[in-house]
Design a protein around this motif. Structure first.
Motif, PDB file in Angstrom:
ATOM      1  N   VAL A   1      59.839  47.670 -23.619  1.00 23.43           N
ATOM      2  CA  VAL A   1      59.682  49.094 -23.341  1.00 23.43           C
ATOM      3  C   VAL A   1      58.492  49.557 -24.161  1.00 23.43           C
ATOM      4  O   VAL A   1      58.463  49.389 -25.380  1.00 23.43           O
ATOM      5  CB  VAL A   1      60.940  49.902 -23.715  1.00 23.43           C
ATOM      6  N   ILE A   2      57.487  50.101 -23.474  1.00 25.88           N
ATOM      7  CA  ILE A   2      56.309  50.591 -24.186  1.00 25.88           C
ATOM      8  C   ILE A   2      56.420  52.105 -24.343  1.00 25.88           C
ATOM      9  O   ILE A   2      57.114  52.772 -23.592  1.00 25.88           O
ATOM     10  CB  ILE A   2      54.994  50.216 -23.458  1.00 25.88           C
ATOM     11  N   VAL A   3      55.735  52.630 -25.343  1.00 25.46           N
ATOM     12  CA  VAL A   3      55.667  54.067 -25.559  1.00 25.46           C
ATOM     13  C   VAL A   3      54.229  54.493 -25.300  1.00 25.46           C
ATOM     14  O   VAL A   3      53.299  53.952 -25.883  1.00 25.46           O
ATOM     15  CB  VAL A   3      56.081  54.458 -26.991  1.00 25.46           C
ATOM     16  N   ALA A   4      54.072  55.466 -24.386  1.00 24.75           N
ATOM     17  CA  ALA A   4      52.746  55.969 -24.025  1.00 24.75           C
ATOM     18  C   ALA A   4      52.712  57.488 -24.186  1.00 24.75           C
ATOM     19  O   ALA A   4      53.747  58.144 -24.068  1.00 24.75           O
ATOM     20  CB  ALA A   4      52.430  55.597 -22.576  1.00 24.75           C
ATOM     21  N   ARG A   5      51.537  58.025 -24.414  1.00 28.69           N
ATOM     22  CA  ARG A   5      51.414  59.484 -24.556  1.00 28.69           C
ATOM     23  C   ARG A   5      51.560  60.219 -23.239  1.00 28.69           C
ATOM     24  O   ARG A   5      51.994  61.359 -23.221  1.00 28.69           O
ATOM     25  CB  ARG A   5      50.071  59.845 -25.185  1.00 28.69           C
ATOM     26  N   THR A   6      51.171  59.584 -22.145  1.00 26.79           N
ATOM     27  CA  THR A   6      51.274  60.238 -20.840  1.00 26.79           C
ATOM     28  C   THR A   6      51.955  59.306 -19.841  1.00 26.79           C
ATOM     29  O   THR A   6      51.909  58.083 -19.991  1.00 26.79           O
ATOM     30  CB  THR A   6      49.893  60.621 -20.277  1.00 26.79           C
ATOM     31  N   HIS A   7      52.570  59.904 -18.816  1.00 24.86           N
ATOM     32  CA  HIS A   7      53.197  59.099 -17.765  1.00 24.86           C
ATOM     33  C   HIS A   7      52.160  58.214 -17.080  1.00 24.86           C
ATOM     34  O   HIS A   7      52.436  57.052 -16.780  1.00 24.86           O
ATOM     35  CB  HIS A   7      53.870  59.998 -16.722  1.00 24.86           C
TER      36      HIS A   7
END
Length: 85
Positions: free
Chosen positions: A31-37
């Motif tokens: 599961v990655i965490v990104a600032r935008t969809h």
């Protein structure tokens, strides 16, 4: 890394993305965490294409915000990563 869950920050580019690719290739649920969809969706698509792994997903949150960190933490615990102690 089968049956292991990994939450990777900074995985939309550079070393974070390379780490996510390596983990997915080794069979981890990533599961990655990104600032935008948009960035998250693009990185997930690229990682899945490179690794042939369906066990890659994204959460969205700006980790410079403590409220967003809490939200991402709650989401990750309830997501497919699970929680081990």
């Amino acid at each position: 890394m089968q049956n292991q869950g990994c939450l990777v920050t900074g995985a939309t580019a550079g070393l974070g993305k390379a780490a996510a690719v390596q983990l997915a290739q080794r069979g981890a649920t990533v599961v990655i965490v990104a600032r935008t969809h948009a960035k998250g969706d693009a990185a997930v698509a690229e990682i899945k294409a490179k690794t042939d792994s369906a066990a890659v997903s994204a959460l969205t949150g700006d980790l410079s915000s403590l409220a967003a960190v809490r939200r991402v933490a709650r989401s990750s615990v309830s997501s497919t990563i699970g929680c081990t102690s």
